[in-house]
Design a protein around this motif. Sequence first.
Motif, PDB file in Angstrom:
ATOM      1  N   HIS A  30      61.550   8.945  49.275  1.00 17.26           N
ATOM      2  CA  HIS A  30      61.312   7.596  49.785  1.00 17.26           C
ATOM      3  C   HIS A  30      61.626   6.552  48.719  1.00 17.26           C
ATOM      4  CE1 HIS A  30      58.727   4.047  50.765  1.00 17.26           C
ATOM      5  NE2 HIS A  30      59.442   4.163  51.869  1.00 17.26           N
ATOM      6  N   LEU A  31      61.260   6.821  47.478  1.00 18.19           N
ATOM      7  CA  LEU A  31      61.555   5.885  46.394  1.00 18.19           C
ATOM      8  C   LEU A  31      63.064   5.703  46.238  1.00 18.19           C
ATOM      9  CD1 LEU A  31      58.932   7.018  43.734  1.00 18.19           C
ATOM     10  CD2 LEU A  31      58.810   5.025  45.250  1.00 18.19           C
ATOM     11  N   PHE A  32      63.806   6.793  46.337  1.00 14.90           N
ATOM     12  CA  PHE A  32      65.262   6.724  46.252  1.00 14.90           C
ATOM     13  C   PHE A  32      65.820   5.918  47.428  1.00 14.90           C
ATOM     14  CE2 PHE A  32      69.447   8.894  47.168  1.00 14.90           C
ATOM     15  CZ  PHE A  32      70.161   8.242  46.176  1.00 14.90           C
ATOM     16  N   GLU A  33      65.262   6.128  48.614  1.00 14.48           N
ATOM     17  CA  GLU A  33      65.689   5.345  49.775  1.00 14.48           C
ATOM     18  C   GLU A  33      65.459   3.862  49.537  1.00 14.48           C
ATOM     19  OE1 GLU A  33      64.764   4.773  54.558  1.00 14.48           O
ATOM     20  OE2 GLU A  33      63.595   6.243  53.428  1.00 14.48           O
ATOM     21  N   MET A  34      64.282   3.497  49.066  1.00 19.94           N
ATOM     22  CA  MET A  34      63.979   2.082  48.878  1.00 19.94           C
ATOM     23  C   MET A  34      64.814   1.477  47.756  1.00 19.94           C
ATOM     24  SD  MET A  34      62.184   1.639  51.419  1.00 19.94           S
ATOM     25  CE  MET A  34      62.023  -0.129  51.167  1.00 19.94           C
ATOM     26  N   LEU A  35      65.066   2.228  46.711  1.00 22.23           N
ATOM     27  CA  LEU A  35      65.938   1.734  45.640  1.00 22.23           C
ATOM     28  C   LEU A  35      67.345   1.479  46.184  1.00 22.23           C
ATOM     29  CD1 LEU A  35      65.764   1.112  42.586  1.00 22.23           C
ATOM     30  CD2 LEU A  35      66.647   3.414  42.174  1.00 22.23           C
ATOM     31  N   THR A  36      67.812   2.373  47.042  1.00 16.43           N
ATOM     32  CA  THR A  36      69.120   2.213  47.670  1.00 16.43           C
ATOM     33  C   THR A  36      69.151   0.985  48.568  1.00 16.43           C
ATOM     34  OG1 THR A  36      69.554   4.592  47.620  1.00 16.43           O
ATOM     35  CG2 THR A  36      70.781   3.295  49.249  1.00 16.43           C
ATOM     36  N   LEU A  37      68.153   0.844  49.412  1.00 12.59           N
ATOM     37  CA  LEU A  37      68.136  -0.272  50.361  1.00 12.59           C
ATOM     38  C   LEU A  37      67.986  -1.609  49.653  1.00 12.59           C
ATOM     39  CD1 LEU A  37      65.996   1.269  53.247  1.00 12.59           C
ATOM     40  CD2 LEU A  37      68.490   1.131  53.071  1.00 12.59           C
ATOM     41  N   GLU A  38      67.142  -1.662  48.628  1.00 14.60           N
ATOM     42  CA  GLU A  38      66.992  -2.916  47.882  1.00 14.60           C
ATOM     43  C   GLU A  38      68.305  -3.292  47.201  1.00 14.60           C
ATOM     44  OE1 GLU A  38      64.656  -5.002  48.205  1.00 14.60           O
ATOM     45  OE2 GLU A  38      62.956  -3.842  48.931  1.00 14.60           O
ATOM     46  N   TRP A  46      67.138  -9.178  54.270  1.00  7.64           N
ATOM     47  CA  TRP A  46      66.430  -7.917  54.463  1.00  7.64           C
ATOM     48  C   TRP A  46      66.532  -7.477  55.924  1.00  7.64           C
ATOM     49  CZ3 TRP A  46      65.596  -3.943  51.826  1.00  7.64           C
ATOM     50  CH2 TRP A  46      64.664  -2.973  52.212  1.00  7.64           C
ATOM     51  N   SER A  47      66.607  -8.427  56.845  1.00 11.12           N
ATOM     52  CA  SER A  47      66.780  -8.077  58.263  1.00 11.12           C
ATOM     53  C   SER A  47      68.058  -7.278  58.473  1.00 11.12           C
ATOM     54  CB  SER A  47      66.820  -9.337  59.136  1.00 11.12           C
ATOM     55  OG  SER A  47      65.570  -9.961  59.155  1.00 11.12           O
ATOM     56  N   THR A  48      69.128  -7.678  57.806  1.00 10.84           N
ATOM     57  CA  THR A  48      70.397  -6.955  57.920  1.00 10.84           C
ATOM     58  C   THR A  48      70.231  -5.513  57.470  1.00 10.84           C
ATOM     59  OG1 THR A  48      71.695  -8.973  57.595  1.00 10.84           O
ATOM     60  CG2 THR A  48      72.793  -6.882  57.076  1.00 10.84           C
ATOM     61  N   ILE A  49      69.543  -5.317  56.371  1.00 11.60           N
ATOM     62  CA  ILE A  49      69.353  -3.969  55.828  1.00 11.60           C
ATOM     63  C   ILE A  49      68.442  -3.151  56.741  1.00 11.60           C
ATOM     64  CG2 ILE A  49      68.527  -2.635  53.842  1.00 11.60           C
ATOM     65  CD1 ILE A  49      71.209  -4.318  53.488  1.00 11.60           C
ATOM     66  N   LEU A  50      67.361  -3.747  57.222  1.00 11.22           N
ATOM     67  CA  LEU A  50      66.471  -3.013  58.141  1.00 11.22           C
ATOM     68  C   LEU A  50      67.230  -2.567  59.383  1.00 11.22           C
ATOM     69  CD1 LEU A  50      62.978  -4.777  58.243  1.00 11.22           C
ATOM     70  CD2 LEU A  50      63.578  -2.546  57.282  1.00 11.22           C
ATOM     71  N   ASN A  51      68.116  -3.422  59.881  1.00  8.77           N
ATOM     72  CA  ASN A  51      68.894  -3.072  61.066  1.00  8.77           C
ATOM     73  C   ASN A  51      69.872  -1.933  60.793  1.00  8.77           C
ATOM     74  OD1 ASN A  51      67.638  -4.975  62.671  1.00  8.77           O
ATOM     75  ND2 ASN A  51      69.151  -6.556  62.244  1.00  8.77           N
ATOM     76  N   LYS A  52      70.236  -1.721  59.538  1.00  9.10           N
ATOM     77  CA  LYS A  52      71.166  -0.659  59.168  1.00  9.10           C
ATOM     78  C   LYS A  52      70.450   0.550  58.547  1.00  9.10           C
ATOM     79  CE  LYS A  52      75.195  -3.637  58.514  1.00  9.10           C
ATOM     80  NZ  LYS A  52      76.136  -2.965  59.397  1.00  9.10           N
ATOM     81  N   ARG A  53      69.147   0.548  58.521  1.00 14.91           N
ATOM     82  CA  ARG A  53      68.401   1.605  57.842  1.00 14.91           C
ATOM     83  C   ARG A  53      68.701   2.996  58.399  1.00 14.91           C
ATOM     84  NH1 ARG A  53      61.945   1.307  56.382  1.00 14.91           N
ATOM     85  NH2 ARG A  53      62.040   2.819  54.667  1.00 14.91           N
ATOM     86  N   GLU A  54      68.744   3.123  59.709  1.00 13.31           N
ATOM     87  CA  GLU A  54      69.050   4.437  60.291  1.00 13.31           C
ATOM     88  C   GLU A  54      70.468   4.868  59.943  1.00 13.31           C
ATOM     89  OE1 GLU A  54      66.929   6.657  61.452  1.00 13.31           O
ATOM     90  OE2 GLU A  54      65.411   5.145  60.970  1.00 13.31           O
ATOM     91  N   GLY A  55      71.386   3.919  59.884  1.00 12.26           N
ATOM     92  CA  GLY A  55      72.747   4.220  59.458  1.00 12.26           C
ATOM     93  C   GLY A  55      72.771   4.739  58.032  1.00 12.26           C
TER      94      GLY A  55
END
Length: 190
Positions: A30-38, A46-55
């Motif tokens: 999860h930490l790696f995921e959040m580091l990637t998304l940030e 952040w809305s753009t990233i949340l919308n692409k999170r499953e991708g």
Amino acid sequence: MTHRCSWATSEALAHYHDTEWGKASHDDQHLFEMLTLEGAQAGLSWSTILNKREGYRRAFANFDIAVVARFTPQQVDALTLDASIVRHRGKIASVITNAQAVQRIQAEHGSLAHFIWSFVGHEALVNNWATYQNAPTSTEISDALSRALKGYGCKFVGTTICYAFMQAIGMVNDHQSDCAFRHSSIESGR
């Protein structure tokens, strides 16, 4: 009237705010995921990233660090064509570079979580901002975390990205003091 932090302005942001943002995470994946998304958010909302999170989860093997660390240049080329993620070659390549750096951190420190949380003495910092706009965009701790991650070869980990990461994974509680949804529950460890 029950208040949320003022940035939770859409249904997706409110859900993320209410269920995840600021909740302490010690799970390396999860930490790696959040580091990637940030890192992916740099220059975007952040809305753009949340919308692409499953991708992102699909594209990067559900953030399996060992799998992502072995991605090839051909996989990077393919991901630059994938509209379900941010198609920025540098950001895509950084996920692989960062997975390899995380493996070095894990080998040296036992876990990414142990390393990351050491910057706050393994205990969340609790702030009491009247409004989210009072929260800083970086601190001396995020500066130090950024330098340390860069020292291991991480990319897209500037101090502002690191502070947002710290907020997201609960290293710092920056929920507004009147946030009835999360401030006190985060402070009490729930």
